[in-house]
Design a protein around this motif. Structure first.
Motif, PDB file in Angstrom:
ATOM      1  N   ALA A  12       0.813  -1.221   0.000  1.00 50.82           N
ATOM      2  CA  ALA A  12       0.000   0.000   0.000  1.00 50.82           C
ATOM      3  C   ALA A  12       0.842   1.264   0.000  1.00 50.82           C
ATOM      4  O   ALA A  12       0.323   2.344   0.207  1.00 50.82           O
ATOM      5  CB  ALA A  12      -0.913  -0.019   1.227  1.00 50.82           C
ATOM      6  N   VAL A  13       2.134   1.144  -0.260  1.00 50.16           N
ATOM      7  CA  VAL A  13       3.045   2.283  -0.168  1.00 50.16           C
ATOM      8  C   VAL A  13       2.549   3.466  -0.996  1.00 50.16           C
ATOM      9  O   VAL A  13       2.607   4.617  -0.548  1.00 50.16           O
ATOM     10  CB  VAL A  13       4.470   1.876  -0.598  1.00 50.16           C
ATOM     11  CG1 VAL A  13       5.380   3.074  -0.685  1.00 50.16           C
ATOM     12  CG2 VAL A  13       5.034   0.853   0.361  1.00 50.16           C
ATOM     13  N   ARG A  43       4.062  -0.403   7.153  1.00 51.75           N
ATOM     14  CA  ARG A  43       3.974   0.343   8.410  1.00 51.75           C
ATOM     15  C   ARG A  43       5.198   1.230   8.594  1.00 51.75           C
ATOM     16  O   ARG A  43       5.097   2.361   9.071  1.00 51.75           O
ATOM     17  CB  ARG A  43       3.820  -0.597   9.598  1.00 51.75           C
ATOM     18  CG  ARG A  43       2.397  -0.974   9.887  1.00 51.75           C
ATOM     19  CD  ARG A  43       2.234  -1.598  11.267  1.00 51.75           C
ATOM     20  NE  ARG A  43       3.207  -2.631  11.578  1.00 51.75           N
ATOM     21  CZ  ARG A  43       3.083  -3.911  11.258  1.00 51.75           C
ATOM     22  NH1 ARG A  43       2.023  -4.318  10.592  1.00 51.75           N
ATOM     23  NH2 ARG A  43       3.999  -4.784  11.600  1.00 51.75           N
ATOM     24  N   THR A  44       6.374   0.722   8.200  1.00 52.94           N
ATOM     25  CA  THR A  44       7.598   1.524   8.288  1.00 52.94           C
ATOM     26  C   THR A  44       7.477   2.765   7.416  1.00 52.94           C
ATOM     27  O   THR A  44       7.793   3.883   7.838  1.00 52.94           O
ATOM     28  CB  THR A  44       8.826   0.692   7.882  1.00 52.94           C
ATOM     29  OG1 THR A  44       8.947  -0.408   8.792  1.00 52.94           O
ATOM     30  CG2 THR A  44      10.091   1.514   7.905  1.00 52.94           C
ATOM     31  N   VAL A  45       7.012   2.580   6.189  1.00 55.58           N
ATOM     32  CA  VAL A  45       6.806   3.718   5.286  1.00 55.58           C
ATOM     33  C   VAL A  45       5.771   4.663   5.885  1.00 55.58           C
ATOM     34  O   VAL A  45       5.943   5.888   5.856  1.00 55.58           O
ATOM     35  CB  VAL A  45       6.370   3.241   3.883  1.00 55.58           C
ATOM     36  CG1 VAL A  45       5.917   4.405   3.026  1.00 55.58           C
ATOM     37  CG2 VAL A  45       7.492   2.480   3.220  1.00 55.58           C
ATOM     38  N   ALA A  46       4.714   4.121   6.455  1.00 54.94           N
ATOM     39  CA  ALA A  46       3.666   4.944   7.054  1.00 54.94           C
ATOM     40  C   ALA A  46       4.229   5.772   8.210  1.00 54.94           C
ATOM     41  O   ALA A  46       3.927   6.961   8.331  1.00 54.94           O
ATOM     42  CB  ALA A  46       2.517   4.069   7.533  1.00 54.94           C
ATOM     43  N   ASP A  47       5.047   5.156   9.051  1.00 54.13           N
ATOM     44  CA  ASP A  47       5.657   5.884  10.170  1.00 54.13           C
ATOM     45  C   ASP A  47       6.523   7.033   9.662  1.00 54.13           C
ATOM     46  O   ASP A  47       6.487   8.141  10.208  1.00 54.13           O
ATOM     47  CB  ASP A  47       6.495   4.945  11.035  1.00 54.13           C
ATOM     48  CG  ASP A  47       5.665   3.937  11.801  1.00 54.13           C
ATOM     49  OD1 ASP A  47       4.431   4.129  11.917  1.00 54.13           O
ATOM     50  OD2 ASP A  47       6.249   2.942  12.285  1.00 54.13           O
ATOM     51  N   GLU A  48       7.292   6.774   8.618  1.00 52.83           N
ATOM     52  CA  GLU A  48       8.138   7.820   8.043  1.00 52.83           C
ATOM     53  C   GLU A  48       7.285   8.936   7.437  1.00 52.83           C
ATOM     54  O   GLU A  48       7.616  10.121   7.552  1.00 52.83           O
ATOM     55  CB  GLU A  48       9.067   7.228   6.988  1.00 52.83           C
ATOM     56  CG  GLU A  48      10.113   6.307   7.581  1.00 52.83           C
ATOM     57  CD  GLU A  48      10.878   5.516   6.532  1.00 52.83           C
ATOM     58  OE1 GLU A  48      10.556   5.623   5.325  1.00 52.83           O
ATOM     59  OE2 GLU A  48      11.798   4.783   6.921  1.00 52.83           O
ATOM     60  N   MET A  49       6.184   8.561   6.811  1.00 52.85           N
ATOM     61  CA  MET A  49       5.287   9.538   6.208  1.00 52.85           C
ATOM     62  C   MET A  49       4.676  10.431   7.285  1.00 52.85           C
ATOM     63  O   MET A  49       4.600  11.649   7.122  1.00 52.85           O
ATOM     64  CB  MET A  49       4.192   8.834   5.409  1.00 52.85           C
ATOM     65  CG  MET A  49       3.263   9.762   4.676  1.00 52.85           C
ATOM     66  SD  MET A  49       4.008  10.591   3.267  1.00 52.85           S
ATOM     67  CE  MET A  49       4.420   9.204   2.232  1.00 52.85           C
TER      68      MET A  49
END
Length: 83
Positions: A12-13, A43-49
């Motif tokens: 979902a990135v 989730r890692t990408v989401a946290d960074e976003m």
């Protein structure tokens, strides 16, 4: 797109930014939420976003954003014809 996320398809990135900016319809948002619950890389990408969005919010005061929007609107208006 929603079926692919729910069915274990692509990550979902590409939707994470839109998700956190509340720019997805209800079905897409639910699919992203479900995907993030089960996908550590996304989730890692989401946290960074989220960190990026928060940093941007700190850089710009709401009044600055409103003034920038007003300036853009002023530029979009045409000057009246000369008399």
């Amino acid at each position: 797109m929603t079926a692919e996320l729910n069915g274990g398809g692509p990550h979902a990135v590409h939707l994470v930014g839109a998700y956190y900016l509340d720019a997805l319809d209800d079905r897409e948002a639910e699919a992203v939420r479900n995907h993030l619950d089960h996908c550590a890389p996304c989730r890692t990408v989401a946290d960074e976003m989220v960190e990026t969005i928060a940093a941007m919010a700190v850089l710009f005061e709401p009044d600055d954003i409103a003034r920038a929007g007003e300036a853009d609107a002023d530029e979009d208006q045409e000057d009246p014809p000369p008399d």
